[in-house]
Design an enzyme around this catalytic site. Structure first.
Site, PDB file in Angstrom:
ATOM      1  N   CYS A 127       9.418  -2.055   8.202  1.00  0.00           N
ATOM      2  CA  CYS A 127       8.785  -0.735   8.223  1.00  0.00           C
ATOM      3  C   CYS A 127       8.899   0.080   9.276  1.00  0.00           C
ATOM      4  O   CYS A 127       8.927  -0.156  10.568  1.00  0.00           O
ATOM      5  CB  CYS A 127       7.352  -1.097   7.899  1.00  0.00           C
ATOM      6  SG  CYS A 127       6.409   0.235   8.331  1.00  0.00           S
ATOM      7  N   GLU A 128       9.584   1.230   9.084  1.00  0.00           N
ATOM      8  CA  GLU A 128       9.926   2.166  10.385  1.00  0.00           C
ATOM      9  C   GLU A 128       8.549   2.627  10.904  1.00  0.00           C
ATOM     10  O   GLU A 128       8.591   3.435  11.965  1.00  0.00           O
ATOM     11  CB  GLU A 128      10.750   3.424   9.839  1.00  0.00           C
ATOM     12  CG  GLU A 128      10.113   4.308   8.794  1.00  0.00           C
ATOM     13  CD  GLU A 128      11.255   5.262   8.473  1.00  0.00           C
ATOM     14  OE1 GLU A 128      10.844   6.662   8.208  1.00  0.00           O
ATOM     15  OE2 GLU A 128      12.242   5.139   8.399  1.00  0.00           O
ATOM     16  N   HIS A 129       7.298   2.567  10.463  1.00  0.00           N
ATOM     17  CA  HIS A 129       6.127   3.133  10.724  1.00  0.00           C
ATOM     18  C   HIS A 129       5.370   2.362  11.664  1.00  0.00           C
ATOM     19  O   HIS A 129       4.960   2.706  12.673  1.00  0.00           O
ATOM     20  CB  HIS A 129       5.217   3.609   9.389  1.00  0.00           C
ATOM     21  CG  HIS A 129       5.840   4.645   8.774  1.00  0.00           C
ATOM     22  ND1 HIS A 129       5.769   4.511   7.358  1.00  0.00           N
ATOM     23  CD2 HIS A 129       6.645   5.777   8.911  1.00  0.00           C
ATOM     24  CE1 HIS A 129       6.290   5.522   6.687  1.00  0.00           C
ATOM     25  NE2 HIS A 129       6.875   6.291   7.566  1.00  0.00           N
ATOM     26  N   HIS A 130       5.638   0.911  11.331  1.00  0.00           N
ATOM     27  CA  HIS A 130       4.718   0.044  12.253  1.00  0.00           C
ATOM     28  C   HIS A 130       5.584  -1.236  12.946  1.00  0.00           C
ATOM     29  O   HIS A 130       5.362  -1.957  13.346  1.00  0.00           O
ATOM     30  CB  HIS A 130       3.713  -0.359  11.546  1.00  0.00           C
ATOM     31  CG  HIS A 130       2.688   0.528  11.109  1.00  0.00           C
ATOM     32  ND1 HIS A 130       2.851   0.853   9.797  1.00  0.00           N
ATOM     33  CD2 HIS A 130       1.734   0.980  11.748  1.00  0.00           C
ATOM     34  CE1 HIS A 130       1.848   1.728   9.448  1.00  0.00           C
ATOM     35  NE2 HIS A 130       0.950   2.055  10.974  1.00  0.00           N
ATOM     36  N   GLN A 150      10.508   1.546   1.722  1.00  0.00           N
ATOM     37  CA  GLN A 150      11.247   0.872   0.548  1.00  0.00           C
ATOM     38  C   GLN A 150      11.583   1.838  -0.663  1.00  0.00           C
ATOM     39  O   GLN A 150      12.536   1.664  -1.166  1.00  0.00           O
ATOM     40  CB  GLN A 150       9.945   0.185  -0.170  1.00  0.00           C
ATOM     41  CG  GLN A 150      10.480  -0.599  -1.432  1.00  0.00           C
ATOM     42  CD  GLN A 150       9.644  -1.640  -2.040  1.00  0.00           C
ATOM     43  OE1 GLN A 150       8.717  -2.401  -1.316  1.00  0.00           O
ATOM     44  NE2 GLN A 150       9.414  -1.702  -3.367  1.00  0.00           N
ATOM     45  N   HIS A 204       4.695  -5.752   2.207  1.00  0.00           N
ATOM     46  CA  HIS A 204       4.770  -5.159   3.339  1.00  0.00           C
ATOM     47  C   HIS A 204       3.382  -5.714   4.305  1.00  0.00           C
ATOM     48  O   HIS A 204       2.377  -5.487   3.966  1.00  0.00           O
ATOM     49  CB  HIS A 204       4.325  -3.530   2.994  1.00  0.00           C
ATOM     50  CG  HIS A 204       5.415  -2.882   2.283  1.00  0.00           C
ATOM     51  ND1 HIS A 204       6.531  -1.834   2.890  1.00  0.00           N
ATOM     52  CD2 HIS A 204       5.842  -3.245   1.285  1.00  0.00           C
ATOM     53  CE1 HIS A 204       7.354  -1.551   1.955  1.00  0.00           C
ATOM     54  NE2 HIS A 204       6.965  -2.310   0.910  1.00  0.00           N
ATOM     55  N   CYS A 208       2.692  -4.558   7.196  1.00  0.00           N
ATOM     56  CA  CYS A 208       2.036  -3.507   7.742  1.00  0.00           C
ATOM     57  C   CYS A 208       0.670  -2.969   7.043  1.00  0.00           C
ATOM     58  O   CYS A 208      -0.259  -2.586   7.380  1.00  0.00           O
ATOM     59  CB  CYS A 208       2.805  -2.003   7.921  1.00  0.00           C
ATOM     60  SG  CYS A 208       3.507  -1.570   6.277  1.00  0.00           S
TER      61      CYS A 208
END
Length: 204
Positions: A89-92, A130, A158, A160
């Site tokens: 995940c690019e956020h976490h 995704q 996920h 995250c």
């Protein structure tokens, strides 16, 4: 250059800089990077990142360039089910673990099935969400093979969401991209869904 690559004229950090960044995070977490158990952690993390994100070094379009036209007039759905993938995940930077189902309806050419799995990996082994991953796989197959249609369905968990934040284990996310006849023709789409619901020939 694609939007998911480094900007032009931006130098890639050295291995030494990357390892130092890991040491900084270890200190920020409250531990001592110099202690025995963590001494080699920075180099291990950097090596792991090379594997996790090797998709940035692969051009997915070139994976599909070699095709076969001698298919005896075959013009039915080609489906590769249950392609396991690992992404982040690019956020976490938390893992995304899932399976992709990739189908296309050939017009004149087919491609080796291993290449479909390699396209999935080329995009999965990058920082992702995704929805974008699903579209990238479908659009690449559509652009290179120019088939009658492409369908990509992804199911994944996920971490995250399961290991932080709302802490909801057992939840899966499903996304799909339908192009060409899979989007326009209800019967073709229903045929694909029926194929996905059949028992696996391998018994797995």
């Amino acid at each position: 250059m694609s939007s998911d690559s480094q900007p032009e004229n931006t130098p890639r950090p050295s291995r030494t800089e990357a390892e130092q960044a890991v040491r900084t995070l270890l200190r920020w977490a409250g531990d001592n990077p110099a202690r025995e158990g963590l001494h080699d952690t920075p180099s291990r993390v950097v090596r792991a990142y090379e594997e996790f994100f090797e998709g940035y070094n692969t051009n997915p379009h070139t994976l599909l360039e070699r095709t076969f036209s001698e298919v005896e007039g075959y013009d039915e759905i080609v489906l590769l089910r249950d392609i396991r993938f690992e992404s982040h995940c690019e956020h976490h930077l938390a893992p995304i673990i899932g399976r992709a189902h990739v189908a296309y309806l050939p017009k004149k050419r087919v491609v080796g099935i291993s290449k479909l799995a390699r396209v999935v990996d080329a995009y999965a082994r990058r920082l992702q969400i995704q929805e974008r991953l699903t579209a990238q796989i479908a659009n690449t197959i559509n652009d290179v093979l120019e088939p009658q249609g492409v369908a990509v369905i992804i199911e994944s968990a996920h971490e995250c969401m399961t290991t932080r934040g709302v802490h909801r284990p057992g939840v899966s996310m499903v996304t799909s991209t339908m192009l060409g006849v899979f989007r326009e023709n209800t019967n073709t789409r229903q045929e694909l869904l029926a194929m996905l619901n059949r028992p696996s020939a391998s018994g797995v």
